[in-house]
Design an enzyme around this catalytic site. Sequence first.
Site, PDB file in Angstrom:
ATOM      1  N   TYR A  47      -9.419  -8.523 -61.959  1.00  0.00           N
ATOM      2  CA  TYR A  47      -9.785  -7.279 -61.274  1.00  0.00           C
ATOM      3  C   TYR A  47     -10.167  -6.181 -62.266  1.00  0.00           C
ATOM      4  O   TYR A  47     -11.076  -5.385 -62.009  1.00  0.00           O
ATOM      5  CB  TYR A  47      -8.627  -6.806 -60.383  1.00  0.00           C
ATOM      6  CG  TYR A  47      -8.449  -7.705 -59.176  1.00  0.00           C
ATOM      7  CD1 TYR A  47      -9.309  -7.609 -58.085  1.00  0.00           C
ATOM      8  CD2 TYR A  47      -7.456  -8.674 -59.141  1.00  0.00           C
ATOM      9  CE1 TYR A  47      -9.167  -8.434 -56.983  1.00  0.00           C
ATOM     10  CE2 TYR A  47      -7.296  -9.513 -58.053  1.00  0.00           C
ATOM     11  CZ  TYR A  47      -8.164  -9.389 -56.976  1.00  0.00           C
ATOM     12  OH  TYR A  47      -8.035 -10.218 -55.902  1.00  0.00           O
ATOM     13  N   ASP A  93       1.656  -3.654 -54.397  1.00  0.00           N
ATOM     14  CA  ASP A  93       0.483  -4.491 -54.653  1.00  0.00           C
ATOM     15  C   ASP A  93       0.441  -4.826 -56.132  1.00  0.00           C
ATOM     16  O   ASP A  93       0.965  -4.069 -56.955  1.00  0.00           O
ATOM     17  CB  ASP A  93      -0.806  -3.776 -54.236  1.00  0.00           C
ATOM     18  CG  ASP A  93      -1.945  -4.776 -54.102  1.00  0.00           C
ATOM     19  OD1 ASP A  93      -2.031  -5.438 -53.059  1.00  0.00           O
ATOM     20  OD2 ASP A  93      -2.709  -4.939 -55.071  1.00  0.00           O
ATOM     21  N   ARG A 148      -0.773  -6.825 -42.208  1.00  0.00           N
ATOM     22  CA  ARG A 148      -1.579  -6.446 -41.040  1.00  0.00           C
ATOM     23  C   ARG A 148      -1.378  -7.269 -39.776  1.00  0.00           C
ATOM     24  O   ARG A 148      -1.786  -6.841 -38.697  1.00  0.00           O
ATOM     25  CB  ARG A 148      -3.063  -6.478 -41.418  1.00  0.00           C
ATOM     26  CG  ARG A 148      -3.490  -5.270 -42.203  1.00  0.00           C
ATOM     27  CD  ARG A 148      -4.834  -5.498 -42.804  1.00  0.00           C
ATOM     28  NE  ARG A 148      -4.775  -6.677 -43.682  1.00  0.00           N
ATOM     29  CZ  ARG A 148      -5.785  -7.135 -44.393  1.00  0.00           C
ATOM     30  NH1 ARG A 148      -6.950  -6.539 -44.318  1.00  0.00           N
ATOM     31  NH2 ARG A 148      -5.639  -8.176 -45.168  1.00  0.00           N
ATOM     32  N   ARG A 180      -0.315   2.013 -40.996  1.00  0.00           N
ATOM     33  CA  ARG A 180      -1.593   1.932 -41.691  1.00  0.00           C
ATOM     34  C   ARG A 180      -2.585   2.975 -41.145  1.00  0.00           C
ATOM     35  O   ARG A 180      -3.451   3.460 -41.877  1.00  0.00           O
ATOM     36  CB  ARG A 180      -2.130   0.522 -41.459  1.00  0.00           C
ATOM     37  CG  ARG A 180      -3.290   0.112 -42.287  1.00  0.00           C
ATOM     38  CD  ARG A 180      -3.513  -1.374 -42.085  1.00  0.00           C
ATOM     39  NE  ARG A 180      -4.604  -1.838 -42.893  1.00  0.00           N
ATOM     40  CZ  ARG A 180      -5.851  -1.899 -42.456  1.00  0.00           C
ATOM     41  NH1 ARG A 180      -6.149  -1.541 -41.232  1.00  0.00           N
ATOM     42  NH2 ARG A 180      -6.797  -2.345 -43.264  1.00  0.00           N
ATOM     43  N   ARG A 231       2.751 -12.505 -48.319  1.00  0.00           N
ATOM     44  CA  ARG A 231       2.087 -11.394 -47.625  1.00  0.00           C
ATOM     45  C   ARG A 231       2.679 -11.170 -46.228  1.00  0.00           C
ATOM     46  O   ARG A 231       1.976 -10.732 -45.305  1.00  0.00           O
ATOM     47  CB  ARG A 231       0.569 -11.618 -47.544  1.00  0.00           C
ATOM     48  CG  ARG A 231      -0.090 -11.904 -48.901  1.00  0.00           C
ATOM     49  CD  ARG A 231      -0.109 -10.709 -49.827  1.00  0.00           C
ATOM     50  NE  ARG A 231      -1.025  -9.681 -49.426  1.00  0.00           N
ATOM     51  CZ  ARG A 231      -2.301  -9.592 -49.810  1.00  0.00           C
ATOM     52  NH1 ARG A 231      -2.817 -10.462 -50.606  1.00  0.00           N
ATOM     53  NH2 ARG A 231      -3.052  -8.594 -49.424  1.00  0.00           N
TER      54      ARG A 231
HETATM   55  O1  CP3 Z   1       3.778 -10.175 -49.704  1.00  0.00           O
HETATM   56  C1  CP3 Z   1       3.990  -9.064 -49.190  1.00  0.00           C
HETATM   57  O2  CP3 Z   1       4.067  -8.891 -47.972  1.00  0.00           O
HETATM   58  C2  CP3 Z   1       4.248  -7.903 -50.116  1.00  0.00           C
HETATM   59  C3  CP3 Z   1       3.129  -7.056 -50.396  1.00  0.00           C
HETATM   60  C4  CP3 Z   1       1.902  -7.557 -51.152  1.00  0.00           C
HETATM   61  C5  CP3 Z   1       0.625  -6.977 -50.938  1.00  0.00           C
HETATM   62  N1  CP3 Z   1      -0.242  -7.493 -51.851  1.00  0.00           N
HETATM   63  C6  CP3 Z   1       0.317  -5.940 -49.932  1.00  0.00           C
HETATM   64  C7  CP3 Z   1      -1.088  -5.718 -49.538  1.00  0.00           C
HETATM   65  C8  CP3 Z   1       1.760  -8.505 -52.174  1.00  0.00           C
HETATM   66  C9  CP3 Z   1       2.791  -9.458 -52.771  1.00  0.00           C
HETATM   67  C10 CP3 Z   1       0.397  -8.448 -52.615  1.00  0.00           C
HETATM   68  C11 CP3 Z   1      -0.130  -9.277 -53.718  1.00  0.00           C
HETATM   69  C12 CP3 Z   1      -1.561  -9.267 -54.012  1.00  0.00           C
HETATM   70  N2  CP3 Z   1      -2.445  -8.221 -53.950  1.00  0.00           N
HETATM   71  C13 CP3 Z   1      -2.264 -10.389 -54.548  1.00  0.00           C
HETATM   72  C14 CP3 Z   1      -1.644 -11.717 -54.886  1.00  0.00           C
HETATM   73  C15 CP3 Z   1      -1.411 -12.568 -53.689  1.00  0.00           C
HETATM   74  C16 CP3 Z   1      -2.662 -13.095 -53.050  1.00  0.00           C
HETATM   75  O3  CP3 Z   1      -2.796 -12.871 -51.831  1.00  0.00           O
HETATM   76  O4  CP3 Z   1      -3.440 -13.767 -53.705  1.00  0.00           O
HETATM   77  C17 CP3 Z   1      -3.606  -9.989 -54.740  1.00  0.00           C
HETATM   78  C18 CP3 Z   1      -4.734 -10.859 -55.274  1.00  0.00           C
HETATM   79  C19 CP3 Z   1      -3.704  -8.611 -54.354  1.00  0.00           C
HETATM   80  C20 CP3 Z   1      -4.897  -7.734 -54.435  1.00  0.00           C
HETATM   81  C21 CP3 Z   1      -5.263  -7.200 -53.105  1.00  0.00           C
HETATM   82  N3  CP3 Z   1      -4.564  -6.226 -52.420  1.00  0.00           N
HETATM   83  C22 CP3 Z   1      -6.378  -7.567 -52.320  1.00  0.00           C
HETATM   84  C23 CP3 Z   1      -7.401  -8.621 -52.686  1.00  0.00           C
HETATM   85  C24 CP3 Z   1      -6.330  -6.787 -51.145  1.00  0.00           C
HETATM   86  C25 CP3 Z   1      -7.369  -6.706 -50.040  1.00  0.00           C
HETATM   87  C26 CP3 Z   1      -7.452  -7.917 -49.237  1.00  0.00           C
HETATM   88  C27 CP3 Z   1      -6.296  -8.021 -48.280  1.00  0.00           C
HETATM   89  O5  CP3 Z   1      -5.538  -8.985 -48.365  1.00  0.00           O
HETATM   90  O6  CP3 Z   1      -6.194  -7.134 -47.456  1.00  0.00           O
HETATM   91  C28 CP3 Z   1      -5.154  -5.998 -51.205  1.00  0.00           C
HETATM   92  C29 CP3 Z   1      -4.644  -5.064 -50.173  1.00  0.00           C
HETATM   93  C30 CP3 Z   1      -3.286  -5.313 -49.622  1.00  0.00           C
HETATM   94  N4  CP3 Z   1      -2.178  -5.575 -50.355  1.00  0.00           N
HETATM   95  C31 CP3 Z   1      -2.920  -5.266 -48.252  1.00  0.00           C
HETATM   96  C32 CP3 Z   1      -1.540  -5.492 -48.195  1.00  0.00           C
HETATM   97  C33 CP3 Z   1      -0.666  -5.500 -46.972  1.00  0.00           C
HETATM   98  C34 CP3 Z   1      -3.862  -4.966 -47.085  1.00  0.00           C
HETATM   99  C35 CP3 Z   1      -4.343  -3.562 -47.117  1.00  0.00           C
HETATM  100  C36 CP3 Z   1      -4.039  -2.768 -45.865  1.00  0.00           C
HETATM  101  O7  CP3 Z   1      -3.185  -3.134 -45.071  1.00  0.00           O
HETATM  102  O8  CP3 Z   1      -4.638  -1.694 -45.734  1.00  0.00           O
END
Ligand code: CP3
Length: 341
Positions: A151, A74, A29, A38, A25
């Site tokens: 999900y 994502d 943010r 964002r 990740r």
């Molecule tokens: O790793 C990276 O930087 C690449 C991008 C990436 C994102 N999500 C961007 C994202 C990757 C590899 C993911 C994977 C992801 N997404 C997982 C598996 C990894 C883990 O952390 O367990 C899961 C379970 C998700 C589902 C998901 N997406 C959730 C639960 C959320 C909300 C909670 C959170 O972490 O913010 C997201 C949103 C998300 N995906 C954000 C980002 C940068 C944040 C949203 C935002 O910035 O508005």
Amino acid sequence: MLKNDLLLRTLRGEKTERTPVWMMRQAGRYLPEYRVLREKYGFFERCQTPELACEITIQPVDIVGVDAAILFSDILVVPQAMGLEVQLIESKGPVLPQPIQTAGDLNRVRVPDVNETLGYVFDAIRLIKQELNDRVPLIGFAGAPWTLLCYMVQGKGSKTFDEAKTFCYTQPELAHQLLQMITDTTIAYLKGQVAAGADTVQLFDSWGGLLSPQDFENISLRYIRQIVAALKDEVPTIIFAKGAWHSLDAMAATGAHGLGIDWCIHPQMARQFAGAGTSLQGNFDPAKLLSPIPVIEKEVKEMLQAFGPGRHIANLGHGILPNVPVDHAKAFVDTVKNFVY
Ligand code: CP3
């Protein structure tokens, strides 16, 4: 030719000058540059616009100096491509308003043509490869089928994913149908990412650790195995099944080149379980990045010593937290880069 191929050589078990480092990740943010974008664009707009996805993917390479870029996207774009509505709601996380619960609901999902539904990801990858200009490798990724089912059935985040489990335990035939559809979609999707230029791919099984070892084999690993088998001759593959340390041997036996581990297992123990033929990735506690920098430096060195040289990719044990100061993330990366065994 890549100028920095430390990650790929480590995955293949080749000798390297030092341990490669990236952070799960890492595009997100905690970076002020990300927060600016964002403010202006919605989450899926950022994913679906190749120029934005490209800019966000490269930010941590420029700002923090990691040894690999990971595609900005994502795991939930796959359920979306399969026909489900997915929303990302501020402070609530992902919401799928019409989750899968019955045989009738399953009629609403399909194995899509990935070029039609996810072509924007492939466009982003081509642009990222061009902009990276061989500085570091690009990691593609997808969610593992069990984590995506979580999900798709629960309809939102959860600590236990009890509804997803109930679905699997009470309607196993439906669950396996859905898992196979996700698997087929994921294989086509990851092959498309590789064709577009991804140098390696990681499967995120964030909720693998919620299952018993037997259920992990039956509900998760058997589908991961199919995905690794379909890809491992094209690019190195990494499996990150958080909490599923009990199955590191079985995960290594899939032929995956790398296995992610979280901070709840000793590196030496993980090495014993996984065997010498697989690289390990991890396992710094993401919350530890909130400690003072000297503590981070000390504990990163201890982690590197515990893994030993070779067959290790330094990373966090899960995603970086949004409140980590950038200089703390940089201290993590720099300590790995400057470390000498
Ligand atoms: O790793 C990276 O930087 C690449 C991008 C990436 C994102 N999500 C961007 C994202 C990757 C590899 C993911 C994977 C992801 N997404 C997982 C598996 C990894 C883990 O952390 O367990 C899961 C379970 C998700 C589902 C998901 N997406 C959730 C639960 C959320 C909300 C909670 C959170 O972490 O913010 C997201 C949103 C998300 N995906 C954000 C980002 C940068 C944040 C949203 C935002 O910035 O508005």
